[in-house]
Scaffold this active site. Structure first.
Site, PDB file in Angstrom:
ATOM      1  N   GLU A  25       3.633  -7.690   0.338  1.00 37.68           N
ATOM      2  CA  GLU A  25       2.743  -6.559   0.589  1.00 37.68           C
ATOM      3  C   GLU A  25       1.691  -6.502  -0.524  1.00 37.68           C
ATOM      4  OE1 GLU A  25       2.971  -1.733   1.395  1.00 37.68           O
ATOM      5  OE2 GLU A  25       4.523  -2.673   0.167  1.00 37.68           O
ATOM      6  N   LYS A  82       0.243  -0.865   8.688  1.00 40.56           N
ATOM      7  CA  LYS A  82       1.400  -0.061   8.297  1.00 40.56           C
ATOM      8  C   LYS A  82       1.367   1.284   9.010  1.00 40.56           C
ATOM      9  CE  LYS A  82       3.816   1.131   3.983  1.00 40.56           C
ATOM     10  NZ  LYS A  82       3.714   0.996   2.505  1.00 40.56           N
ATOM     11  N   CYS A 137       6.927  -2.577   4.491  1.00 40.73           N
ATOM     12  CA  CYS A 137       7.592  -1.773   3.466  1.00 40.73           C
ATOM     13  C   CYS A 137       8.246  -0.511   4.030  1.00 40.73           C
ATOM     14  CB  CYS A 137       6.602  -1.457   2.346  1.00 40.73           C
ATOM     15  SG  CYS A 137       7.393  -0.983   0.786  1.00 40.73           S
TER      16      CYS A 137
END
Length: 280
Positions: free
Chosen positions: A43, A118, A159
């Site tokens: 990331e 995301k 994440c």
């Protein structure tokens, strides 16, 4: 292809975009040299994990210095690459600017197969330990990302996305055999939850779950936990790194998914007459 070699590229990320790109290219080359079919970057692999840096380092996908270089090396080395994530700048028709935390998957000819923005922004406040609010600078994505490739069907999250069980289940129900979450857990949440979450998502959905993080930089304002990881559909950790920069190959066997789902048919035994996840 039932067996796939995946490289976990746990790289140091510094406050220098060109240096980060060079490091990523170096690790992709080494991944191919070691026999990888797919190299996975962390990331924010081109950018320090800081809100101010997301703004400074942001790039439009159609004119991205970082992604153009990744496309070139993917084609040159004939390897698939998941470009963990970068801050993606989008300028609207009214000149309004948005920044997304975006992962891009390239095939071995350097062509983009898909991208993931995301979905769940990392807004946390663990009293006395860590405070971070991605929504100060980032916008949230709204699309599920499941990509069919010649290697496997891959579901992508980033994440904090891994904490939301519905996302992984939807990706699995849509055919994902491997769930990949480039991530950057910290020294508070990493020791507490990193392993548990990857084992849980793999076990919940009887898939492979893979996380690739930046290495720990103790001098940075945000300290990544590192510990890039691969978990099999039985919930076993088959590879895990430590805090330092490193590159490790892990071999996964897609036949294991079928075997385990036959032994313990979790997805088949769901009571969809009583409950169901529905996509809008």
């Amino acid at each position: 292809m039932n067996k796939i070699n995946i490289a976990l590229c746990q790289m140091n990320v510094v406050d220098n975009k060109e240096e980060n790109i060079r490091k990523a290219i170096q690790m992709i080359r080494e991944s191919k040299k070691q026999g990888a079919d797919l190299a996975v970057l962390p990331e924010m692999f081109n950018c320090p994990y800081e809100n101010e840096k997301f703004i400074e380092y942001a790039e439009e996908l159609d004119n991205s210095q970082t992604l153009n270089k990744i496309a070139e090396i993917a084609k040159e080395e004939n390897i698939h690459v998941l470009a963990g994530s970068i801050p993606e700048l989008e300028v609207g028709t009214d000149d309004a600017k948005s920044i997304y935390n975006t992962a891009v998957l390239f095939d071995d000819e350097g062509k983009i197969l898909g991208k993931h923005r995301k979905m769940h922004l990392f807004d946390i406040d663990v009293k006395g330990k860590i405070y971070f609010k991605e929504s100060d600078t980032l916008s949230a994505g709204n699309e599920f990302t499941v990509i069919e490739t010649e290697l496997a069907t891959i579901g992508i999250g980033i994440c904090y996305d891994i904490r939301f069980i519905e996302l992984s289940r939807i990706m699995a129900l849509n055919g994902a055999e491997i769930l990949i979450f480039p991530g950057a857990f910290n020294l508070t949440t990493g020791p507490a939850h990193w392993e548990i979450l990857f084992k849980s998502r793999a076990l919940d959905n009887q898939v492979y779950a893979i996380g690739v993080a930046p290495a720990l930089d103790k001098d940075a304002s945000y300290n990544s936990f590192g510990h890039s990881i691969a978990v099999n559909p039985w919930g076993e950790i088959i590879e895990e790194l430590d805090y330092d920069e490193n590159l490790k190959l892990v071999q996964i066997d897609l036949d294991e998914i079928k075997r385990i789902r036959e032994e313990i048919p979790i997805l088949k035994n769901r009571r969809t007459d009583l409950y169901e996840i529905k996509e809008k």
